[in-house]
Write a protein that holds these residues in place. Structure first.
Motif, short mmCIF file in Angstrom:
data_model
loop_
_atom_site.label_atom_id
_atom_site.label_comp_id
_atom_site.label_asym_id
_atom_site.label_seq_id
_atom_site.Cartn_x
_atom_site.Cartn_y
_atom_site.Cartn_z
N GLN A 96 0.83 -1.20 0.00
CA GLN A 96 0.00 0.00 0.00
C GLN A 96 0.87 1.26 0.00
N GLY A 97 1.98 1.20 0.73
CA GLY A 97 2.85 2.37 0.83
C GLY A 97 3.38 2.83 -0.51
N HIS A 98 3.74 1.87 -1.39
CA HIS A 98 4.24 2.23 -2.71
C HIS A 98 3.16 2.93 -3.54
N LYS A 99 1.92 2.53 -3.35
CA LYS A 99 0.84 3.08 -4.17
C LYS A 99 0.40 4.47 -3.70
N VAL A 100 0.34 4.66 -2.39
CA VAL A 100 -0.29 5.88 -1.87
C VAL A 100 0.58 6.67 -0.89
N GLY A 101 1.79 6.18 -0.57
CA GLY A 101 2.62 6.87 0.41
C GLY A 101 2.24 6.46 1.82
N PRO A 102 2.95 7.01 2.82
CA PRO A 102 2.77 6.54 4.20
C PRO A 102 1.60 7.14 4.97
N ASP A 103 0.90 8.11 4.39
CA ASP A 103 -0.10 8.84 5.16
C ASP A 103 -1.54 8.61 4.72
N ASP A 104 -1.76 7.66 3.84
CA ASP A 104 -3.09 7.40 3.31
C ASP A 104 -3.89 6.49 4.24
N ARG A 105 -5.22 6.55 4.14
CA ARG A 105 -6.06 5.70 4.99
C ARG A 105 -5.89 4.21 4.66
N ASN A 106 -5.44 3.91 3.43
CA ASN A 106 -5.17 2.51 3.08
C ASN A 106 -4.04 1.94 3.93
N ILE A 107 -3.11 2.79 4.31
CA ILE A 107 -2.02 2.36 5.20
C ILE A 107 -2.59 2.02 6.57
N THR A 108 -3.49 2.87 7.05
CA THR A 108 -4.11 2.63 8.36
C THR A 108 -4.82 1.27 8.39
N ALA A 109 -5.53 0.96 7.31
CA ALA A 109 -6.23 -0.33 7.24
C ALA A 109 -5.24 -1.49 7.23
N ALA A 110 -4.11 -1.31 6.52
CA ALA A 110 -3.09 -2.37 6.45
C ALA A 110 -2.46 -2.60 7.82
N ILE A 111 -2.24 -1.53 8.57
CA ILE A 111 -1.67 -1.66 9.91
C ILE A 111 -2.63 -2.41 10.82
N SER A 112 -3.91 -2.08 10.72
CA SER A 112 -4.92 -2.78 11.52
C SER A 112 -4.92 -4.28 11.22
N LEU A 113 -4.76 -4.61 9.94
CA LEU A 113 -4.74 -6.03 9.55
C LEU A 113 -3.54 -6.75 10.15
N ILE A 114 -2.37 -6.12 10.11
CA ILE A 114 -1.18 -6.73 10.71
C ILE A 114 -1.42 -6.94 12.21
N ASP A 115 -2.00 -5.95 12.88
CA ASP A 115 -2.27 -6.10 14.31
C ASP A 115 -3.24 -7.26 14.56
N GLN A 116 -4.24 -7.40 13.71
CA GLN A 116 -5.17 -8.52 13.85
C GLN A 116 -4.46 -9.86 13.70
N MET A 117 -3.49 -9.93 12.78
CA MET A 117 -2.76 -11.18 12.59
C MET A 117 -1.89 -11.50 13.81
N VAL A 118 -1.31 -10.46 14.41
CA VAL A 118 -0.55 -10.66 15.65
C VAL A 118 -1.49 -11.19 16.73
N GLY A 119 -2.69 -10.61 16.80
CA GLY A 119 -3.67 -11.06 17.78
C GLY A 119 -4.12 -12.49 17.54
#
Length: 464
Positions: A239-262
């Protein structure tokens, strides 16, 4: 005549209080003795009970061990820039931090801050010039003229000894799940068993990967339970390559990683082995925004020197030039390119520094391999380079690969486990330190590498 007065707190004409009747005194004394005896008997009983009861750890409940060996689960979230963990609620990542140790201001990647060099540095403890993966793709082996591609599993490219090979060499079972370089057969690590060496399949959902890891702990034969797991997620980098580090798509990707850790934590907890497993969560590099107006074009150098496309191995953020001219030496080319930059006529030229490989800044440790081209250019943060404006691939997005001193290139290091200190904050360190740390956790000897004992000394609990 004497003057009489009555004290304010007396009701008996100013005299001292009279003693209580004898029968009342006797009853009071008997009651006090009974109470004293009862308290003494209760205290004695409690002492007996608590002296035989097990001690209670309020944080981690003491249970009989199910695993008969140390276990490490190493997780990589590609492109997880330091600070992403604060963009959105990440309760599972925060739990690892609270119950373990972290690099307080982030993990420092090796240069170039690209995916393949950094994943293989984490795995080997070596800098890219020594482990041979000096870029993501496109670099050349000058001895053969072959070009490296991401999907190659030819061991000639992959030098050093990765942690899964070290584990296998010491008789331990390892499971690799898409970690870059893990499909390469090296020494005792043959990658011949699909149950323990997963071949990259981008289409496989993240939750299926976690389920695959958890399933490996259900083996009835304890010898088949892996001592080492290396699990890779390609987000939030994609997602970062497509939209940079500040887009809401990044936020969703971070949430998904946290869910996988959980999901991993809960799966280990359900199996009653969470507190026997060491979990290490890392990223390989950060991410920064870049846009078309921050571009240097090689064709703008043509007044001083013509840079042929077939000379260029990589464009940005690291410019790599391997000249094929017999008339111009690398030194001639660097001199002409710097003359063009200093003229002020090359748009954005001041944001590019061009070096002979041997003159490249020593702190970046990027000169000791013939796979690194003889001319190397380093772009400032957020800038990119193209042949000309006809070759532009996208207007705005994000990238990495820049100087590893930049804060935007930092990632994360978080570790939790039975051997790891709780609530421990350590200063930032380069990721080549992680290999030795894992060997200490697994209690196996390390191969020769560029790391030190720093991380183990700071994070591991002392022997009791």
């Amino acid at each position: 005549m004497p003057h009489s007065s009555t004290p304010l707190l007396s009701s008996n004409g100013g005299r001292l209080p009279q003693s209580p009747p004898k029968t009342l005194f006797t009853k009071l004394l008997f009651t006090i003795l009974l109470l004293t005896a009862a308290v003494a008997i209760s205290a004695a009983a409690a002492a007996v009970i608590f002296s035989t009861a097990p001690s209670i750890n309020l944080r981690r409940k003491s249970v009989a061990k199910k695993l008969n060996k140390p276990v490490v689960i190493l997780i990589s979230a590609d492109g997880f820039r330091f600070g992403y963990q604060f963009k959105t609620p990440t309760p599972n990542i925060q739990r690892l931090i609270l119950e373990g140790s972290e690099a307080e201001l982030g993990l420092i990647p090796v240069f170039p801050t690209k995916t393949f060099p950094n994943h293989y540095s984490i795995a080997t403890g070596l800098y890219p010039a020594r482990h041979g993966i000096v870029g993501d793709d496109g670099f050349t082996d000058p001895a053969t003229g072959d070009k490296f591609k991401k999907d190659t599993v030819d061991p000639k490219w992959w030098l050093g000894e990765p942690i899964w090979e070290t584990a296998a060499k010491n008789g331990l079972k390892a499971l690799t799940y898409y970690w870059p370089g893990s499909e390469v057969p090296k020494g005792k690590w043959t990658c011949s068993d699909d149950d323990y060496c997963k071949k990259f399949a981008k289409a496989e959902k993240f939750d299926k990967r976690v389920e695959g890891v958890l399933k490996s702990f259900d083996n009835s034969n304890k010898a088949d339970v892996p001592s080492l797991v290396a699990l890779y997620f390609e987000d939030p980098d994609s997602q970062g390559h497509k939209v940079g580090p500040d887009d809401r798509n990044i936020t969703a990707a971070i949430s998904l990683i946290d869910q996988m850790v959980g999901k991993l934590i809960e799966g280990l907890k359900d199996r009653e082995i969470l507190d026997e497993v060491n979990i290490i969560l890392v990223g390989d590099h950060g991410m920064v925004s870049n846009c078309v107006e921050k571009t240097v074009f090689l064709d703008d150098f043509s007044e001083w020197i013509e840079i042929n496309s077939d000379w260029v191995e990589t464009y940005f953020p690291v410019l790599g030039i391997r000249p094929k001219s017999t008339k111009l030496t690398p030194k001639n080319i660097v001199e002409q390119m710097n003359k063009a930059i200093n003229s002020g006529k090359v748009k954005n030229g001041e944001y590019l520094k061009v070096y002979l490989k041997e003159d490249f800044p020593a702190r970046l440790k990027y000169s000791g391999s013939d796979r690194i081209p003889p001319i190397v250019g380093l772009l400032d943060e957020g800038y990119k380079l193209e042949k000309n404006n006809k070759t532009m691939r996208h207007l705005c997005g994000g990238d990495h690969g820049y100087d590893n001193e930049l804060f935007s290139m930092r990632s994360i290091f978080i570790a939790r486990g039975p051997e790891i200190k709780e609530k421990e904050k350590v200063e930032s360190f380069v990721n080549v330190e992680i290999y030795n740390f894992i060997t200490k956790l697994l209690k196996i000897p390390a191969a020769e590498n560029d790391g030190t004992a720093f991380l183990a000394d700071r994070v591991l609990k002392r022997s009791r």
